[in-house]
Design an enzyme around this catalytic site. Structure first.
Site, PDB file in Angstrom:
ATOM      1  CG  HIS A 234      -0.353  -0.347   2.209  1.00  0.00           C
ATOM      2  ND1 HIS A 234       0.077  -1.376   3.082  1.00  0.00           N
ATOM      3  CD2 HIS A 234      -0.619   0.682   3.802  1.00  0.00           C
ATOM      4  CE1 HIS A 234       0.548  -1.696   4.031  1.00  0.00           C
ATOM      5  NE2 HIS A 234       0.247  -0.105   4.432  1.00  0.00           N
TER       6      HIS A 234
ATOM      7  CG  HIS B  43       0.571   5.230   3.938  1.00  0.00           C
ATOM      8  ND1 HIS B  43      -0.184   5.123   4.622  1.00  0.00           N
ATOM      9  CD2 HIS B  43       0.984   4.073   3.893  1.00  0.00           C
ATOM     10  CE1 HIS B  43      -0.646   3.875   5.497  1.00  0.00           C
ATOM     11  NE2 HIS B  43       0.470   3.564   4.805  1.00  0.00           N
TER      12      HIS B  43
END
Length: 135
Positions: A96, A98
């Protein structure tokens, strides 16, 4: 699978989905560090970036690029962060990215503020890592 991101992708868990492509999806972080904190993730479960295919990688970072302008419009400055593995600070073992809008008043600092000290490497140590990492 017990991955919270996989459950968001399969719509088992609701999320504020902002956009998705064939290989990636982005949504508002459920526990934002700042207003407008976005996560961009691959749809297929991978623990680390190097586990992704070239097409998944391209798609993910194309979506990061698209979303960057949107996120950057909030404060004019955005932190891009990827924790690639558990010891790098990755809390959910699914790649992931950010996108965190930054401002002078958010109390966060530059990357060097995350570490207690900087290294003072000898020339031979610098040469060792240079040779280890060059392509």
């Amino acid at each position: 699978m017990d991955c919270i991101f996989c459950k968001i992708i399969s719509r088992q868990i609701p999320a504020k989905i902002l956009h998705e492509t064939s290989h990636s999806i982005c949504f508002l972080d459920a526990f934002p560090l700042t207003k407008g904190h976005v996560l961009v993730i691959p749809k297929n479960h991978h623990k680390k970036i190097q586990d992704m295919s070239s097409s998944e990688n391209s798609d993910l970072f194309s979506l990061v690029h698209v979303m960057m302008s949107k996120v950057d419009s909030i404060t004019g400055s955005t932190l891009i962060a990827i924790h690639n593995g558990e010891t790098a600070g990755q809390e959910i073992p699914h790649v992931h990215v950010h996108l965190v809008p930054r401002s002078e008043s958010d109390s966060a600092g530059p990357i060097h503020s995350m570490f207690n000290s900087s290294l003072n490497l000898s020339n031979s140590e610098i040469e060792k890592y240079y040779n280890l990492l060059k392509i």
